[in-house]
Design a protein around this motif. Structure first.
Motif, PDB file in Angstrom:
ATOM      1  N   CYS A  48       0.897  -1.140   0.175  1.00 51.74           N
ATOM      2  CA  CYS A  48       0.121   0.010  -0.021  1.00 51.74           C
ATOM      3  C   CYS A  48       1.006   1.231   0.094  1.00 51.74           C
ATOM      4  O   CYS A  48       0.620   2.193  -0.559  1.00 51.74           O
ATOM      5  CB  CYS A  48      -0.980   0.089   1.083  1.00 51.74           C
ATOM      6  SG  CYS A  48      -2.296  -1.353   1.271  1.00 51.74           S
ATOM      7  N   ILE A  51       2.521   1.580  -3.450  1.00 51.79           N
ATOM      8  CA  ILE A  51       1.466   2.268  -4.556  1.00 51.79           C
ATOM      9  C   ILE A  51       1.196   3.664  -4.235  1.00 51.79           C
ATOM     10  O   ILE A  51       1.116   4.383  -5.301  1.00 51.79           O
ATOM     11  CB  ILE A  51       0.141   1.123  -4.411  1.00 51.79           C
ATOM     12  CG1 ILE A  51       0.421   0.135  -4.899  1.00 51.79           C
ATOM     13  CG2 ILE A  51      -1.046   1.916  -5.309  1.00 51.79           C
ATOM     14  CD1 ILE A  51      -0.598  -1.053  -4.408  1.00 51.79           C
ATOM     15  N   ARG A  55       1.987   6.437  -6.839  1.00 52.24           N
ATOM     16  CA  ARG A  55       1.151   7.703  -7.310  1.00 52.24           C
ATOM     17  C   ARG A  55       1.594   9.096  -7.161  1.00 52.24           C
ATOM     18  O   ARG A  55       1.306   9.923  -8.205  1.00 52.24           O
ATOM     19  CB  ARG A  55      -0.161   7.350  -6.597  1.00 52.24           C
ATOM     20  CG  ARG A  55      -1.233   8.237  -7.133  1.00 52.24           C
ATOM     21  CD  ARG A  55      -2.804   7.703  -6.330  1.00 52.24           C
ATOM     22  NE  ARG A  55      -2.691   7.857  -5.132  1.00 52.24           N
ATOM     23  CZ  ARG A  55      -3.417   7.147  -4.177  1.00 52.24           C
ATOM     24  NH1 ARG A  55      -4.459   6.446  -4.631  1.00 52.24           N
ATOM     25  NH2 ARG A  55      -3.366   7.390  -2.879  1.00 52.24           N
ATOM     26  N   ILE A  60       1.417   7.397 -11.141  1.00 50.17           N
ATOM     27  CA  ILE A  60       0.815   6.067 -11.676  1.00 50.17           C
ATOM     28  C   ILE A  60      -0.439   6.007 -10.681  1.00 50.17           C
ATOM     29  O   ILE A  60      -0.495   6.105  -9.579  1.00 50.17           O
ATOM     30  CB  ILE A  60       1.757   4.644 -11.209  1.00 50.17           C
ATOM     31  CG1 ILE A  60       2.936   4.757 -12.179  1.00 50.17           C
ATOM     32  CG2 ILE A  60       0.828   3.373 -11.547  1.00 50.17           C
ATOM     33  CD1 ILE A  60       4.122   3.893 -11.743  1.00 50.17           C
ATOM     34  N   SER A  61      -1.747   5.764 -11.286  1.00 48.06           N
ATOM     35  CA  SER A  61      -2.998   5.681 -10.781  1.00 48.06           C
ATOM     36  C   SER A  61      -3.656   4.442 -10.692  1.00 48.06           C
ATOM     37  O   SER A  61      -4.752   4.324 -10.196  1.00 48.06           O
ATOM     38  CB  SER A  61      -3.876   7.036 -11.692  1.00 48.06           C
ATOM     39  OG  SER A  61      -4.175   6.512 -12.722  1.00 48.06           O
ATOM     40  N   TYR A  62      -3.186   3.511 -11.555  1.00 51.07           N
ATOM     41  CA  TYR A  62      -3.601   2.078 -11.389  1.00 51.07           C
ATOM     42  C   TYR A  62      -2.571   0.861 -11.576  1.00 51.07           C
ATOM     43  O   TYR A  62      -1.448   1.410 -12.189  1.00 51.07           O
ATOM     44  CB  TYR A  62      -5.059   1.900 -12.364  1.00 51.07           C
ATOM     45  CG  TYR A  62      -4.346   1.789 -13.656  1.00 51.07           C
ATOM     46  CD1 TYR A  62      -3.894   0.862 -14.420  1.00 51.07           C
ATOM     47  CD2 TYR A  62      -4.367   3.171 -14.329  1.00 51.07           C
ATOM     48  CE1 TYR A  62      -3.653   0.805 -15.788  1.00 51.07           C
ATOM     49  CE2 TYR A  62      -3.802   3.378 -15.893  1.00 51.07           C
ATOM     50  CZ  TYR A  62      -3.712   2.053 -16.523  1.00 51.07           C
ATOM     51  OH  TYR A  62      -3.195   2.296 -17.835  1.00 51.07           O
ATOM     52  N   VAL A  63      -2.873  -0.092 -11.252  1.00 47.22           N
ATOM     53  CA  VAL A  63      -1.745  -1.339 -11.200  1.00 47.22           C
ATOM     54  C   VAL A  63      -2.686  -2.438 -11.963  1.00 47.22           C
ATOM     55  O   VAL A  63      -3.976  -2.478 -11.771  1.00 47.22           O
ATOM     56  CB  VAL A  63      -1.004  -1.699  -9.922  1.00 47.22           C
ATOM     57  CG1 VAL A  63      -0.491  -0.535  -9.383  1.00 47.22           C
ATOM     58  CG2 VAL A  63      -2.107  -2.164  -8.926  1.00 47.22           C
ATOM     59  N   THR A  64      -2.172  -3.214 -12.558  1.00 43.40           N
ATOM     60  CA  THR A  64      -2.703  -4.487 -13.373  1.00 43.40           C
ATOM     61  C   THR A  64      -2.199  -5.873 -12.185  1.00 43.40           C
ATOM     62  O   THR A  64      -0.731  -5.824 -12.352  1.00 43.40           O
ATOM     63  CB  THR A  64      -2.154  -4.518 -14.864  1.00 43.40           C
ATOM     64  OG1 THR A  64      -2.507  -3.422 -15.361  1.00 43.40           O
ATOM     65  CG2 THR A  64      -2.815  -5.944 -15.275  1.00 43.40           C
ATOM     66  N   VAL A  77      -6.316  -3.940  -2.223  1.00 46.51           N
ATOM     67  CA  VAL A  77      -7.443  -3.153  -2.700  1.00 46.51           C
ATOM     68  C   VAL A  77      -8.481  -2.740  -1.604  1.00 46.51           C
ATOM     69  O   VAL A  77      -8.821  -1.444  -1.417  1.00 46.51           O
ATOM     70  CB  VAL A  77      -8.169  -4.099  -3.647  1.00 46.51           C
ATOM     71  CG1 VAL A  77      -9.434  -3.360  -4.281  1.00 46.51           C
ATOM     72  CG2 VAL A  77      -7.466  -4.378  -4.835  1.00 46.51           C
TER      73      VAL A  77
END
Length: 83
Positions: A48, A51, A55, A60-64, A77
């Motif tokens: 967390c 991430i 950001r 970076i606003s999303y991850v896969t 999440v």
């Protein structure tokens, strides 16, 4: 994308991981693999924090996440929901 330093019949990689967990960028820079922006490592809290920092620092606003890792990633999440 993380690749191998071995060449293949298709094409030679332009970057990859060497012994010792070091990522080699195409432009010659290196970085510890644990800090590479394409990977997430650590506890839920550490992931967390990573991430959120990415950001703020990199935009970076999303991850896969691969489908096989979704259940394992669910606590991340949940922890980040609404942030």
């Amino acid at each position: 994308m993380i690749g191998s330093n071995r060449s293949s019949s298709r094409s030679a990689p332009t970057s990859g991981v060497a012994a010792g967990g070091v990522y080699h960028y195409k432009d010659g820079r290196t970085a510890p693999l644990l800090s590479h922006p394409h990977g997430l490592f650590g506890s839920v809290a550490e992931i967390c924090d990573t991430i959120v920092a990415r950001r703020e620092q990199l935009g970076i606003s999303y991850v896969t996440i691969a489908q096989r890792n979704m259940d394992e990633f669910a606590p991340v999440v949940a922890a980040l929901a609404g942030t």
